[in-house]
Every structure is written in structure tokens, then in C-alpha cells.
Design an enzyme around this catalytic site. Structure first.
Site, short mmCIF file in Angstrom:
data_model
loop_
_atom_site.label_atom_id
_atom_site.label_comp_id
_atom_site.label_asym_id
_atom_site.label_seq_id
_atom_site.Cartn_x
_atom_site.Cartn_y
_atom_site.Cartn_z
N LYS A 193 62.00 -1.91 -46.03
CA LYS A 193 61.41 -2.06 -44.60
C LYS A 193 62.21 -2.93 -44.22
O LYS A 193 62.49 -2.81 -42.71
CB LYS A 193 60.29 -2.87 -45.22
CG LYS A 193 59.18 -2.25 -45.61
CD LYS A 193 57.99 -2.79 -45.73
CE LYS A 193 58.30 -4.33 -46.70
NZ LYS A 193 58.53 -4.44 -47.89
N ARG B 57 49.49 -7.11 -45.17
CA ARG B 57 49.36 -6.09 -46.34
C ARG B 57 48.33 -5.67 -46.56
O ARG B 57 48.32 -5.64 -48.05
CB ARG B 57 50.89 -7.24 -47.20
CG ARG B 57 52.31 -6.82 -47.25
CD ARG B 57 52.63 -8.10 -47.96
NE ARG B 57 53.82 -7.86 -48.68
CZ ARG B 57 54.91 -8.13 -47.56
NH1 ARG B 57 55.10 -8.01 -46.90
NH2 ARG B 57 55.97 -7.89 -49.08
N ARG C 184 69.73 -5.80 -55.97
CA ARG C 184 69.65 -6.28 -54.40
C ARG C 184 69.90 -7.91 -54.45
O ARG C 184 69.91 -8.82 -55.63
CB ARG C 184 68.26 -6.53 -54.12
CG ARG C 184 68.18 -7.01 -53.06
CD ARG C 184 67.04 -6.74 -52.11
NE ARG C 184 65.98 -7.72 -52.52
CZ ARG C 184 64.99 -7.26 -51.11
NH1 ARG C 184 65.23 -6.52 -50.33
NH2 ARG C 184 63.55 -8.43 -51.72
N ARG D 130 66.80 -13.36 -55.91
CA ARG D 130 65.70 -13.48 -55.02
C ARG D 130 64.31 -13.70 -56.26
O ARG D 130 65.00 -12.90 -57.07
CB ARG D 130 65.16 -12.82 -54.24
CG ARG D 130 64.99 -12.77 -52.81
CD ARG D 130 64.89 -12.84 -51.78
NE ARG D 130 63.20 -11.53 -51.65
CZ ARG D 130 62.80 -11.11 -51.19
NH1 ARG D 130 63.16 -10.95 -50.20
NH2 ARG D 130 61.89 -11.44 -51.47
N ARG E 64 54.39 -7.34 -57.84
CA ARG E 64 54.35 -7.45 -56.88
C ARG E 64 54.72 -5.29 -56.50
O ARG E 64 53.85 -5.25 -55.69
CB ARG E 64 55.72 -7.51 -55.81
CG ARG E 64 56.50 -8.91 -56.76
CD ARG E 64 57.82 -9.32 -55.86
NE ARG E 64 58.26 -8.93 -54.40
CZ ARG E 64 59.21 -8.42 -53.86
NH1 ARG E 64 60.31 -8.23 -54.73
NH2 ARG E 64 59.99 -8.55 -52.76
P1 AMP Z 1 59.29 -9.80 -48.70
O1 AMP Z 1 60.25 -10.41 -48.30
O2 AMP Z 1 58.60 -8.74 -47.48
O3 AMP Z 1 59.58 -8.53 -49.49
O4 AMP Z 1 57.56 -10.95 -49.47
C1 AMP Z 1 58.47 -12.06 -49.85
C2 AMP Z 1 56.85 -12.65 -50.87
O5 AMP Z 1 56.24 -13.16 -48.88
C3 AMP Z 1 56.00 -11.63 -51.19
O6 AMP Z 1 55.52 -11.16 -52.08
C4 AMP Z 1 54.82 -12.48 -50.56
O7 AMP Z 1 54.33 -13.26 -51.73
C5 AMP Z 1 54.87 -13.23 -49.42
N1 AMP Z 1 55.06 -12.51 -48.16
C6 AMP Z 1 55.25 -11.48 -47.52
N2 AMP Z 1 54.68 -11.22 -46.48
C7 AMP Z 1 52.93 -11.25 -47.21
C8 AMP Z 1 51.96 -11.32 -46.21
N3 AMP Z 1 51.74 -10.45 -44.86
N4 AMP Z 1 51.06 -11.62 -46.87
C9 AMP Z 1 50.86 -12.75 -48.13
N5 AMP Z 1 51.92 -12.70 -48.41
C10 AMP Z 1 53.07 -12.36 -47.82
#
Ligand code: AMP
Length: 215
Positions: free
Chosen positions: A13, A87, A126, A159, A170
Site C-alpha cells: 500500500k 481499517r 522488509r 520494524r 496483524r
Molecule cells: P501500517 O504502517 O499501515 O502497517 O500501520 C502500522 C500499525 O499502525 C498498525 O499495525 C496499527 O497498529 C497502527 N495503525 C495504522 N493505521 C491504523 C488504523 N487506521 N487504525 C488503527 N490502527 C492503525
């Protein structure tokens, strides 16, 4: 143009959103990046979000909605791509309310489909630049200088939430919560799902075709 990009963690994404933002002049609003910036800056939002993120859980809706709403309202642009938000169903509904108030309807929701096996392989390899958030893959998209970012030479990191057990968690969260939310957009004819597997440029072409088919 206002787009959402949705998909499991590691579907690409962020990479696709960055390409689209650059090519089409969109503001790239990434919820995960926003949270990580707050963690680095030591803000109250960052402190609240960190433990959820490290476990691979979603940050509570009220916290996330407030942060993204502020980011959208502050944006200089009416054209944006939202990456990683919404989400959950309450997040999708809150976003609709906000965009209606602002008079900025959504044009398209792009879902990148990638199998769980492929995600586990992708995320394990990654590496992320903690300074600019650019991601690499130690097999498929290596940095020029082994473990350093091509953009700013910062040392790359795995990460905390890309550790194997957290990746599985996740993925469960994605299937149990985010996937269900997609019906909300499918019912309104806004959802396009496409194959997120393959080279970055091939996926970018599919994304482009999906957008052109709508315009
Ligand atoms: P990402 O970088 O998009 O994979 O997001 C990393 C982490 O941030 C996720 O695993 C969640 O813990 C938190 N996070 C990101 N976007 C959201 C969202 N829309 N709602 C809730 N938690 C989020």
C-alpha cells in the site's frame, strides 16, 4: 481525486500510494507513518499508540479518527490518497461524515490482494528507513548500499511489528476486521480489488488501469 488504498499489512500500500501521489499530485496520508512520526516526536498520540502498534493491534478508533481528521483538515490539497485508514467500520463511517462535511466525496477504493504466505515472506525481508519511511526488501528491492537508505543513508531497521509472530497477528486482525469493512465500499460500487503480487511497476500499472477505468 480522492482515493483509499486498502490491503493486508505488507501488500505494498505504502509503495503504491507513494507512486500514485507523485504521479498524480496527490497528498499521501498514511496512518501508520503518521503514528510513527508521533512516536519519534514523543507526542501524547505517539505514547498512546506505541504499545498497540508493537503488538500488531489496531490503535483505538477514537484516537485514530481524531488524528486522521486533523491531518485531512490541515491538508493543503483536496486531492489525496489515504493509505492504511480506514481499517474498521467505525473509521469508514467517520471518514464518510468528515468528507461529506467538507464536500469532498471519495472516487475509488483500491484493494491490493496478496496471499498470507506471500505477506509473511515479504514482511520478514522488509527493511524500513526510520527517517523517511521508505521500505526495501532484502531479496526483491535491495538498497544500493547493503543496509542503508538510498535517500538519506540512514541505517535500515526491521520494524518491531514485522517480527514473524506479530505479522501473523496483524494478518488475523486484517481478516477479522478490515476485510469486513470492505463490503461497506463494495455495496456503493466504490471498491476495486486487484492482484497486488508481482513487480512494483506491474502492480502500479494495474492500479493506473483501475483508476483510468473509473475516470
Ligand atoms: P501500517 O504502517 O499501515 O502497517 O500501520 C502500522 C500499525 O499502525 C498498525 O499495525 C496499527 O497498529 C497502527 N495503525 C495504522 N493505521 C491504523 C488504523 N487506521 N487504525 C488503527 N490502527 C492503525
Amino acid at each position: 481525486m480522492r482515493l483509499l488504498i486498502v490491503g493486508p499489512p505488507g501488500a505494498g500500500k505504502g509503495t503504491q500510494a507513494r507512486i500514485l501521489a507523485e504521479r498524480r499530485g496527490l497528498d499521501h496520508i498514511a496512518s501508520g507513518d503518521l503514528l510513527r512520526e508521533n512516536i519519534r516526536a514523543g507526542t501524547a498520540l505517539g505514547r498512546e499508540a506505541q504499545s498497540y502498534m508493537d503488538r500488531g493491534d489496531l490503535v483505538p478508533d477514537d484516537v485514530m479518527i481524531k488524528a486522521i481528521e486533523a491531518r485531512i483538515v490541515d491538508s493543503d490539497s483536496k486531492d489525496f490518497i489515504l493509505d492504511g485508514f480506514p481499517r474498521t467500520q467505525p473509521q469508514a463511517e467517520a471518514l464518510d461524515d468528515l468528507l461529506e462535511r467538507l464536500g469532498l466525496p471519495l472516487d475509488l477504493v483500491i484493494c491490493l490482494a496478496v496471499s498470507d504466505e506471500k505477506i509473511i515472506e515479504r514482511l520478514g525481508g522488509r527493511r524500513t528507513c526510520p527517517a523517511c519511511q521508505r521500505t526495501y526488501h532484502m531479496q526483491y528491492e535491495r538498497p544500493q548500499d547493503d543496509e542503508r537508505c538510498d535517500e538519506d543513508n540512514t541505517g535500515l531497521v526491521l520494524r518491531a511489528d514485522d517480527q514473524p509472530d506479530t505479522i501473523r497477528h496483524r494478518l488475523d486482525v486484517y481478516h477479522d476486521t478490515t476485510e469486513r469493512m470492505l463490503d461497506y465500499y463494495a455495496d456503493r460500487g466504490l471498491l476495486t480489488s486487484l492482484d497486488g503480487d508481482g513487480y512494483v511497476e506491474s502492480v502500479a500499472e494495474r492500479v493506473d488501469q483501475a483508476i483510468e477505468a473509473r475516470s
